[in-house]
Design a protein around this motif. Structure first.
Motif: not given
Length: 282
Positions: A57-73
């Motif tokens: 089971x894998x979930x992918x998240x393509x985003x910049x780790x400096x983006x706090x909102x993206x990390x929270x999502x």
């Protein structure tokens, strides 16, 4: 934590290098994977390498780790899709300018700090409640041997990795006695593609030789043993030892001498020339 089967493991920077190696190794151990990278194509390549792992089971998240909102999502998606995180590996990072402080723009310092330090901070703060809710967990923050000593043409990168070190050592004390183990990783010369700039390729050729799979297996053993500081990779032991035993008035000239061959003398004032006219012309 000894058994990772059916445990949720979050890995940032999983599109290549150590992050990809963590994904492959934890998949073999039966973990559920939440993988992040800012490069969606590289992340897809990692996912493709996992296609033969049964029932993964894998979930992918393509985003910049400096983006706090993206990390929270991402954390909310992990919780909904895979369940609470059990292991969080804050691995994502970028190289610095490869230039001395006076030749490095402020914007570069800020970018390196946003990704290398604030990315670790975001991953730690956002996922810690999930670890605590499980009553067990491991938080792994990746610094560098350049978080143990200062090195020329790396003031931006060293600053970010020393920040990760200080933050993580403080967090270890704050979580003392909790069910969460905190691990601070200082990789030595690991053979990854973090050095992309043309002028840092001499550094890569001389220093980056340890396969990422080696340090990943070592870190996993460190998690099992609840080992707080993990130092591994080419030249890592001598750097750690030097940082512990040598006063800076001795250590700094040794570092300068060792790294002189991979520095561009044109970046430095004439008073600190690297004693090689060939290098100054190269």
């Amino acid at each position: 934590m000894n058994n990772f089967r059916d445990k949720t493991v979050v890995i940032t920077g999983a599109g290549s290098g150590m992050g990809r190696a963590y994904a492959l190794e934890f998949a073999k151990l039966g973990a559920r994977l939440a993988l992040n990278d800012y490069d969606a194509a590289a992340l897809a390549e990692t996912r493709a390498l996992l296609k033969d792992v049964p029932d993964l089971r894998v979930l992918l998240g393509a985003f910049d780790v400096s983006d706090r909102a993206a990390m929270e999502h991402f954390a909310a998606e992990v919780q909904t899709t895979l369940g609470n995180a059990h292991v969080v590996i804050n691995n994502a990072g970028i190289e610095g300018s490869g230039r001395p402080m006076w030749a490095t723009p402020l914007a570069t310092f800020e970018r390196v700090m946003r990704i290398n330090f604030y990315g670790v901070l975001h991953g730690s703060q956002v996922f810690l409640p999930q670890l605590l809710a499980n009553g067990e967990g491991a938080l792994v923050n990746v610094s560098s041997v350049f978080g143990l000593i200062g090195t020329p043409s790396n003031s931006d990168y060293c600053a970010s990795k020393f920040a990760v070190r200080g933050f993580t050592e403080a967090l270890m004390v704050e979580l003392q006695g909790s069910p969460i183990s905190v691990h601070l990783v200082h990789p030595g010369g690991i053979n990854t593609n973090i050095t992309r700039a043309e002028h840092t390729q001499a550094f890569k050729k001389k220093y980056l030789s340890t396969p990422p799979e080696e340090i990943v297996r070592h870190v996993i053993q460190g998690i099992r043993r609840r080992q707080p500081r993990i130092v591994y990779g080419k030249d890592s032991f001598k750097i750690w030892l030097g940082s512990k035993l040598l006063p800076l008035r001795w250590l700094n000239p040794i570092v300068w001498h060792d790294m002189g061959g991979v520095l561009d003398a044109r970046d430095y004032p004439a008073s600190r020339a690297l004693n090689s006219t060939d290098r100054s012309q190269g």
